[in-house]
Design a protein around this motif. Structure first.
Motif, mmCIF file in Angstrom:
data_model
loop_
_atom_site.group_PDB
_atom_site.id
_atom_site.type_symbol
_atom_site.label_atom_id
_atom_site.label_comp_id
_atom_site.label_asym_id
_atom_site.label_seq_id
_atom_site.Cartn_x
_atom_site.Cartn_y
_atom_site.Cartn_z
ATOM 1 N N ALA A 97 0.648 -1.419 0.190
ATOM 2 C CA ALA A 97 0.073 0.395 0.046
ATOM 3 C C ALA A 97 0.832 1.182 0.179
ATOM 4 O O ALA A 97 2.355 0.957 0.487
ATOM 5 C CB ALA A 97 -0.886 -0.129 1.209
ATOM 6 N N VAL A 98 -0.259 2.410 -0.989
ATOM 7 C CA VAL A 98 0.766 3.617 -0.611
ATOM 8 C C VAL A 98 0.342 4.534 0.249
ATOM 9 O O VAL A 98 -0.766 4.375 0.650
ATOM 10 C CB VAL A 98 0.891 4.224 -1.857
ATOM 11 C CG1 VAL A 98 1.573 5.892 -2.205
ATOM 12 C CG2 VAL A 98 1.360 3.739 -3.010
ATOM 13 N N PHE A 99 1.000 4.713 0.877
ATOM 14 C CA PHE A 99 1.574 5.686 2.205
ATOM 15 C C PHE A 99 1.526 7.367 1.774
ATOM 16 O O PHE A 99 2.756 7.631 1.623
ATOM 17 C CB PHE A 99 1.676 5.580 3.553
ATOM 18 C CG PHE A 99 0.680 3.832 4.138
ATOM 19 C CD1 PHE A 99 -0.030 4.278 5.118
ATOM 20 C CD2 PHE A 99 1.399 3.116 4.028
ATOM 21 C CE1 PHE A 99 -0.737 3.529 5.178
ATOM 22 C CE2 PHE A 99 0.669 1.385 4.309
ATOM 23 C CZ PHE A 99 -0.515 1.684 4.846
ATOM 24 N N ALA A 100 0.979 8.201 2.346
ATOM 25 C CA ALA A 100 1.079 9.391 1.684
ATOM 26 C C ALA A 100 2.157 9.673 2.952
ATOM 27 O O ALA A 100 2.239 9.990 3.510
ATOM 28 C CB ALA A 100 -0.019 10.280 1.998
ATOM 29 N N ASP A 101 2.917 11.367 2.748
ATOM 30 C CA ASP A 101 4.419 11.804 2.887
ATOM 31 C C ASP A 101 3.356 12.972 4.052
ATOM 32 O O ASP A 101 3.635 13.200 4.661
ATOM 33 C CB ASP A 101 5.124 12.203 1.515
ATOM 34 C CG ASP A 101 5.596 11.942 0.834
ATOM 35 O OD1 ASP A 101 5.687 10.530 1.042
ATOM 36 O OD2 ASP A 101 6.426 11.532 0.106
ATOM 37 N N ALA A 102 2.031 13.276 2.774
ATOM 38 C CA ALA A 102 1.703 14.324 4.079
ATOM 39 C C ALA A 102 0.347 13.615 4.705
ATOM 40 O O ALA A 102 -0.444 13.678 3.649
ATOM 41 C CB ALA A 102 1.220 16.035 3.503
ATOM 42 N N PRO A 103 -0.044 13.367 5.519
ATOM 43 C CA PRO A 103 -1.567 12.266 5.491
ATOM 44 C C PRO A 103 -1.989 13.969 5.828
ATOM 45 O O PRO A 103 -1.507 14.250 6.779
ATOM 46 C CB PRO A 103 -1.041 11.233 6.561
ATOM 47 C CG PRO A 103 0.490 12.402 7.761
ATOM 48 C CD PRO A 103 1.441 12.720 6.604
ATOM 49 N N ILE A 104 -3.751 13.209 5.654
ATOM 50 C CA ILE A 104 -4.400 13.952 6.336
ATOM 51 C C ILE A 104 -5.282 13.609 7.144
ATOM 52 O O ILE A 104 -5.356 12.333 7.619
ATOM 53 C CB ILE A 104 -5.519 14.333 5.061
ATOM 54 C CG1 ILE A 104 -4.902 14.941 4.145
ATOM 55 C CG2 ILE A 104 -6.619 15.386 5.724
ATOM 56 C CD1 ILE A 104 -5.943 15.024 2.394
ATOM 57 N N GLU A 105 -5.671 14.512 8.733
ATOM 58 C CA GLU A 105 -5.839 13.549 9.704
ATOM 59 C C GLU A 105 -7.644 13.320 9.514
ATOM 60 O O GLU A 105 -7.836 12.268 9.742
ATOM 61 C CB GLU A 105 -6.366 14.089 11.441
ATOM 62 C CG GLU A 105 -6.710 13.748 12.623
ATOM 63 C CD GLU A 105 -6.532 14.664 13.475
ATOM 64 O OE1 GLU A 105 -6.854 13.869 14.421
ATOM 65 O OE2 GLU A 105 -5.176 15.638 13.257
ATOM 66 N N SER A 106 -8.595 13.883 9.077
ATOM 67 C CA SER A 106 -10.230 14.415 8.689
ATOM 68 C C SER A 106 -10.369 14.867 7.292
ATOM 69 O O SER A 106 -9.738 16.050 7.113
ATOM 70 C CB SER A 106 -10.795 14.372 10.299
ATOM 71 O OG SER A 106 -10.632 16.353 10.247
ATOM 72 N N GLN A 107 -11.141 14.597 7.334
ATOM 73 C CA GLN A 107 -12.204 15.484 5.536
ATOM 74 C C GLN A 107 -12.826 14.721 6.249
ATOM 75 O O GLN A 107 -13.630 13.531 7.022
ATOM 76 C CB GLN A 107 -11.127 14.593 4.598
ATOM 77 C CG GLN A 107 -11.544 15.361 3.089
ATOM 78 C CD GLN A 107 -11.250 16.903 3.613
ATOM 79 O OE1 GLN A 107 -9.839 16.895 3.468
ATOM 80 N NE2 GLN A 107 -11.309 17.837 3.333
#
Length: 230
Positions: A90-100
């Motif tokens: 799986a690919v994980f984001a370099d700049a993760p987002i906590e909530s949307q």
């Protein structure tokens, strides 16, 4: 949890239909869980419980839980490395987002291709539709929680073969449908929670799409710009 009723097919359920005691208790459970998570004050809980047990039709239940994600507290771990799987990791984001928040009120929401899946997502489809295709997406966390609330609308989520899916939603004259009994793969975990009130929430597992940029396909000579590619 009992058997989730199948959503109506080929007809529009009447929100003025009478509800049962079982429907009222399902909504009451969601309210109590929300209060336990700190989403509702005690006086708000009492007020909404009172409205729930006085409700007579499905239309009466809609405003009671429309601003609540439903049962369960989200878990937001941010991984330091990708999980090991027998397939593509799986690919994980370099700049993760906590909530949307994704809102489709008599309209639509569409997320597909390369995008970032938040660690916690709240989807509200009120007489509208939401499409979330995660096959090429980057994940913000090893465990993702999507609160999908469909009220006379629909939420469709598409995942790749290595994503572990846990369905924890409640259906009232609607349905929560998705993969069940999946063997652990080491891939990301997707928990789908919420309420389907005269609507549907569906998770579909499909093969991975080709990642854009993996292979460059040159256009035919007659389609090239006058000075070549820049």
């Amino acid at each position: 949890m009992g058997t989730t009723p199948e959503p109506f097919r080929g007809q529009n359920p009447d929100p003025n239909l009478r509800i049962s005691d079982a429907d009222r208790h399902k909504v009451a459970d969601i309210l109590r869980e929300a209060a336990g998570e700190g989403r509702l004050e005690i006086d708000e809980l009492d007020e909404r419980l009172d409205a729930t047990f006085k409700a007579k039709t499905y239309a009466d239940l809609i405003p009671i839980t429309v601003d609540l994600p439903a049962a369960g507290t989200p878990s937001l771990p941010v991984p330091q490395s990708s999980p090991v799987t027998g397939k593509r990791a799986a690919v994980f984001a370099d700049a993760p987002i906590e909530s949307q928040l994704y809102v489709a009120i008599m309209s639509g929401v569409d997320r597909r291709g390369i995008w970032t899946v938040p660690a916690t997502g709240n989807v509200i489809a009120l007489m509208g539709g939401a499409e979330l295709d995660m096959r090429q997406a980057q994940f913000s966390a090893q465990e993702t929680v999507i609160y999908a609330n469909a009220i006379m609308g629909g939420v469709n989520i598409t995942v790749g073969p290595d994503v572990q899916v846990v369905m924890q939603g409640v259906g009232i004259m609607g349905g929560y449908v998705g993969p069940r009994g999946i063997e652990p793969t080491g891939g990301p975990v997707l928990r789908v929670k919420g309420l389907a009130l005269m609507g549907g929430v569906t998770v579909i597992r499909k093969p991975l799409k080709e990642t854009k940029g993996r292979q460059l396909r040159m256009p035919p000579p007659h389609e090239l710009p006058p000075h070549g590619l820049h």
